[in-house]
Design an enzyme around this catalytic site. Structure first.
Site, short mmCIF file in Angstrom:
data_model
loop_
_atom_site.label_atom_id
_atom_site.label_comp_id
_atom_site.label_asym_id
_atom_site.label_seq_id
_atom_site.Cartn_x
_atom_site.Cartn_y
_atom_site.Cartn_z
N GLU A 1 0.84 -1.20 0.00
CA GLU A 1 0.00 0.00 0.00
C GLU A 1 0.88 1.25 0.00
OE1 GLU A 1 -3.32 -0.23 2.79
OE2 GLU A 1 -4.14 -1.93 1.68
N GLU B 1 -4.86 -8.93 -0.47
CA GLU B 1 -5.69 -8.61 0.70
C GLU B 1 -7.13 -8.56 0.25
OE1 GLU B 1 -4.50 -5.44 3.35
OE2 GLU B 1 -2.38 -5.88 3.02
#
Ligand code: AHR
Length: 485
Positions: free
Chosen positions: A173, A298
């Site tokens: 991220e 994820e």
């Protein structure tokens, strides 16, 4: 009645078993308490890892486990987690509850876990706050055979042999907790860092995964593929299913939720289809032969934490609603076998959509765990092309296994049982055995007082077959698998 026409003579591609991968982050009680209790614990363990949890995980054949984060990865300095415990540096886990991390679970303990459960490694490296040298040395420490500064250090710490690293993620991220970067900047950094993710084991080069987009950030995918596409094997995608659809305000509860939040959660989970389709289309521009993977590392449901628990620990209960989310999402992955070769549900124990929940020495398996168990034979099977006219609330996937065929279906409608007919083109059906995970209440779940409320049962009704078709009546709020010979 809906019909699924199975092109049993026109297989799609192998369902890479790694789409059944999982994720374990230094977050809340996932690692500490959930997986790792330490060798001196009263909780039965082997080399510090809980025996009950390891046994349960072995039964679902976890193919690959991502570690150490998540957001934690970009603050993790691997050298703090090796050597004698007494000398391991502590740190503040800034992302998750501000607790002190003692680093007792580090690289050696992770590979011990992999060895015990039989999973492959997916290491996520630190780009946000780590150096290129640090990343290079970690790869050398894990994978270098023979003599080198890092291989010698590994041997000194008790493990002369290298470990295989199947996947290596370069940052997590990076558009957010991993450094708030712009895609152009990240793509350049990716090119630089990955250069030093050396290939010390020529027979097993690590598959390099770049940080991909959040949800529908198609610009990110385009820029990273354009600038760094040549240097990556996969690009990640994160998408969580939220009852609230958006991230602002409350997300909604895991238990005792209104009907509307069942519906909105399914809608949010189903967005995965469009996300994969559109990100894949962008990847096609730069990789028309589909050599690179879209790695959904994820995914899962995300609610407000259980009342009274640490908001930074992301502990949530898990119900038949989560089982439906798992099944429909795995179906989506299996419809995209050409691009999705790896995925990791978040997370393995005690965090978000977990397989397992623990409370001290107690352990329970969640409805999501049972979906992974029921779907086991899809791992590495061949996905088959199907066409259907199913109602909106029913999805399915069909694979050819080494024992026959596996049909899986989910009915996430709330009230209506659906009859589904599977029509084979060439195969002659001789037998069909079904299993069902079902509940008649929306938030049916297992807890420490009643651990077996939701678990699969053999289908004794609602399943028939003749030579060319199998017919299943699937109740609402249910997941079904049928093994067909
Ligand atoms: O899985 C929990 C967190 O969600 C991860 O640390 C992060 O990557 C994502 O935002």
């Amino acid at each position: 009645m809906g019909t699924v026409y199975i092109d049993d003579h026109r297989p799609l591609d192998r369902i890479n078993k790694d789409i059944y991968g999982q994720f374990s982050e230094h977050l809340g009680r996932c690692i500490y308490g959930g997986l790792w209790v330490g060798p001196d614990s009263d909780i039965p363990n082997t080399n510090g890892l809980r025996n009950d949890v390891v046994t349960a995980l072995k039964d679902i054949q976890v193919p690959v486990l991502r570690w150490p984060g998540g957001c934690f990865a970009d603050e993790y300095h691997w050298q703090d987690g090796i050597g004698p415990n007494s000398q391991r540096k502590t740190m503040v886990n800034n992302n998750w509850g501000g607790v002190t991390e003692n680093n007792h679970f580090g690289t050696h303990e992770y590979f011990e876990l992999l060895q015990q459960i039989g999973a492959a490694a997916y290491i996520n490296g630190n780009v946000g706050s780590g150096t290129v040298q640090e990343m290079q040395e970690w790869v050398e420490y894990m994978t270098m055979n023979g003599t080198s500064p890092m291989a010698d250090l590994r041997a000194k710490n008790g493990h002369p042999d290298p470990w295989p690293v199947k996947y290596f993620g370069v940052g997590n991220e990076s558009w957010g907790c991993g450094g708030n970067m712009r895609p152009e900047y990240y793509a350049d950094l990716y090119r630089r860092y990955q250069t030093f993710v050396r290939n010390y084991d020529p027979a097993h080069p690590p598959t390099k995964i770049a940080c991909g987009p959040s949800n529908d950030d198609y610009h990110w995918t385009d820029e990273v593929m354009k600038i760094a596409g040549h240097y990556l094997d996969g690009i990640s995608l994160h998408h969580y299913a939220l009852p609230s659809i958006t991230w602002s305000g409350k997300k909604g509860a895991a238990l005792s939720f209104p009907e509307q939040e069942w519906v909105s959660l399914m809608q949010s989970a189903n967005e995965m289809e469009e996300l994969i389709t559109r990100h894949s289309a962008i990847m096609d521009k730069y990789d028309p032969d589909k050599k690179k993977s879209l790695v959904v590392d994820e995914w899962g449901s995300w609610y407000d934490v259980e009342p009274g628990t640490n908001p930074g620990f992301l502990y949530q209960q898990n119900t038949i609603r989560d089982a439906c989310v798992a099944a429909l999402t795995l179906h989506i992955f299996q419809h995209h076998v050409d691009r999705v070769h790896l995925a990791n549900i978040a997370q393995m124990v005690n965090v978000l959509q977990a397989m397992i929940l623990t409370d001290g020495a107690k352990m329970i398996k969640t409805p999501t765990y049972y979906v992974f168990k029921m779907f086991l034979d899809h791992q590495d099977a061949t996905a088959l092309n199907t066409q259907d006219d199913l109602p909106d609330t029913v999805t399915t996937s069909v694979s050819k296994t080494d024992k026959g065929y596996l049909l899986s279906l989910v009915n996430y409608g709330l009230t209506v049982a659906e009859e589904v007919r599977y029509a084979f083109q060439t195969h002659t059906v001789t037998a069909a055995q079904g299993e069902i995970l079902h509940s008649s209440t929306m938030d049916a779940h297992n807890d420490f007082e009643a651990p077996d409320v939701v678990q699969p049962e053999a289908m004794t009704a609602g399943l028939t077959h003749d030579a060319h078709q199998v017919t299943v009546t699937i109740p609402p709020m249910s997941v079904v698998t049928v093994h067909v010979q």
